[in-house]
Design a protein around this motif. Structure first.
Motif, PDB file in Angstrom:
ATOM      1  N   HIS A  29      16.900 -48.526  54.624  1.00  0.00           N
ATOM      2  CA  HIS A  29      15.973 -49.372  55.368  1.00  0.00           C
ATOM      3  C   HIS A  29      14.587 -49.379  54.728  1.00  0.00           C
ATOM      4  N   ASP A  30      13.968 -50.566  54.720  1.00  0.00           N
ATOM      5  CA  ASP A  30      12.602 -50.668  54.196  1.00  0.00           C
ATOM      6  C   ASP A  30      11.575 -50.175  55.203  1.00  0.00           C
ATOM      7  N   LYS A  31      11.794 -50.488  56.467  1.00  0.00           N
ATOM      8  CA  LYS A  31      10.776 -50.235  57.480  1.00  0.00           C
ATOM      9  C   LYS A  31      11.047 -48.921  58.216  1.00  0.00           C
ATOM     10  N   MET A  32       9.976 -48.149  58.370  1.00  0.00           N
ATOM     11  CA  MET A  32      10.078 -46.893  59.117  1.00  0.00           C
ATOM     12  C   MET A  32       8.895 -46.744  60.048  1.00  0.00           C
ATOM     13  N   TYR A  33       9.095 -45.962  61.128  1.00  0.00           N
ATOM     14  CA  TYR A  33       8.114 -45.891  62.202  1.00  0.00           C
ATOM     15  C   TYR A  33       8.042 -44.466  62.743  1.00  0.00           C
ATOM     16  N   TRP A  34       6.866 -44.116  63.252  1.00  0.00           N
ATOM     17  CA  TRP A  34       6.692 -42.881  64.023  1.00  0.00           C
ATOM     18  C   TRP A  34       6.175 -43.249  65.409  1.00  0.00           C
ATOM     19  N   ASP A  38       5.858 -38.561  75.337  1.00  0.00           N
ATOM     20  CA  ASP A  38       5.925 -37.446  76.264  1.00  0.00           C
ATOM     21  C   ASP A  38       7.205 -37.599  77.067  1.00  0.00           C
ATOM     22  N   PRO A  39       7.811 -36.496  77.503  1.00  0.00           N
ATOM     23  CA  PRO A  39       9.139 -36.551  78.117  1.00  0.00           C
ATOM     24  C   PRO A  39       9.253 -37.587  79.229  1.00  0.00           C
ATOM     25  N   GLY A  40      10.210 -38.481  79.080  1.00  0.00           N
ATOM     26  CA  GLY A  40      10.446 -39.501  80.093  1.00  0.00           C
ATOM     27  C   GLY A  40       9.358 -40.529  80.232  1.00  0.00           C
ATOM     28  N   MET A  41       8.529 -40.624  79.211  1.00  0.00           N
ATOM     29  CA  MET A  41       7.381 -41.521  79.309  1.00  0.00           C
ATOM     30  C   MET A  41       7.461 -42.620  78.246  1.00  0.00           C
ATOM     31  N   GLU A  42       6.382 -43.356  78.144  1.00  0.00           N
ATOM     32  CA  GLU A  42       6.326 -44.472  77.205  1.00  0.00           C
ATOM     33  C   GLU A  42       6.428 -44.018  75.755  1.00  0.00           C
ATOM     34  N   LEU A  43       6.870 -44.948  74.934  1.00  0.00           N
ATOM     35  CA  LEU A  43       6.859 -44.753  73.488  1.00  0.00           C
ATOM     36  C   LEU A  43       5.577 -45.366  72.943  1.00  0.00           C
ATOM     37  N   HIS A  44       4.834 -44.582  72.191  1.00  0.00           N
ATOM     38  CA  HIS A  44       3.592 -45.094  71.599  1.00  0.00           C
ATOM     39  C   HIS A  44       3.731 -45.086  70.084  1.00  0.00           C
ATOM     40  N   LEU A  45       3.574 -46.242  69.461  1.00  0.00           N
ATOM     41  CA  LEU A  45       3.659 -46.345  68.009  1.00  0.00           C
ATOM     42  C   LEU A  45       2.402 -45.752  67.400  1.00  0.00           C
ATOM     43  N   ILE A  46       2.562 -44.773  66.506  1.00  0.00           N
ATOM     44  CA  ILE A  46       1.407 -44.153  65.874  1.00  0.00           C
ATOM     45  C   ILE A  46       1.293 -44.493  64.393  1.00  0.00           C
ATOM     46  N   HIS A  47       2.403 -44.729  63.708  1.00  0.00           N
ATOM     47  CA  HIS A  47       2.372 -45.112  62.294  1.00  0.00           C
ATOM     48  C   HIS A  47       3.593 -45.977  61.986  1.00  0.00           C
TER      49      HIS A  47
END
Lengths: 111, 111
Positions: A29-34, A38-47
């Protein structure tokens, strides 16, 4: 088997230490993400990265840094860990078609 | 800007009851929408996507462009459906195949 791998699975570390969370994928894959989650919470894109030598910051401000020297490898580094960095970190990758494949995550605890 | 809203943080139903997890989105173009699921101690994984119009594990989701919604439904909930569910939107243009996630809904199916 083509997959995405994150190590370590769990990490407990003292304040002020430098840490690197590893993420590797064997799917080409070309694209990667971090993401930070927090447990059971939202996903926040950091990089995110769209390819080798391409890195961008995400929606959530983070003191971490990333690098993309090889297509398959996308490590995340914290130069000086603090208790506020305690969280789960999810790595993902995507190809040309659709959807993401997520790793199992690294649960980081800074004491 | 694209945005995904899941109005319920927690949804609790009894086994055998119908379940509907709500997802609303805002996006100016033609969206692609997904549902991801995270079972306890497992990685986040793709459940279904609207373009395939499929039913996975008894779940279906229909894209309603008029109401800008992509609600996830199952007629008879099972205990093994208990998990975190995330709705996601894939935008086009400069966003490439970047996914925007909703805040997630925790589904608890009681015996």
């Amino acid at each position: 088997e083509a997959d995405i791998y994150q190590t370590p699975r769990y990490l407990v570390i003292g304040t002020g230490k430098k840490i690197t969370l590893e993420c590797s994928q064997t799917m080409g894959h070309d694209k990667m993400y971090w993401y930070q989650q927090d447990p059971g919470m939202e996903l926040h894109l950091i990089h995110y990265s769209y390819g080798v030598n391409s890195t961008e910051k995400g929606d959530l401000s983070s003191e971490s840094t990333v690098s993309r020297i090889r297509t398959e490898h996308f490590p995340l580094t914290l130069e000086s860990a603090r208790p506020s960095h305690t969280s789960q970190y999810l790595c993902a990758s995507s190809g040309r078609i659709y959807g993401y494949t997520f790793g199992s995550g690294t649960r980081l605890t800074v004491v | 800007a694209q945005r995904v809203t899941q109005p319920e943080k927690l949804l609790s139903v009894f086994k055998g009851a119908p379940v509907e997890l709500k997802c609303n989105y805002s996006y100016s173009g033609s969206p692609e929408l997904f549902w991801y699921v995270q079972y306890s101690r497992q990685r986040l994984q793709l459940l279904l996507r609207h373009i395939s119009r499929e039913s996975i594990k008894g779940f279906t989701a229909d894209l309603n462009k008029g109401e800008t919604s992509f609600h996830l439904k199952k007629p008879f909930a099972q205990e093994e459906d208990s998990a975190m569910y995330y709705c996601a939107l894939k935008g086009g243009g400069n966003a490439g195949n970047m996914l925007t996630f909703g805040g997630g809904t925790r589904l608890m199916v009681k015996p």
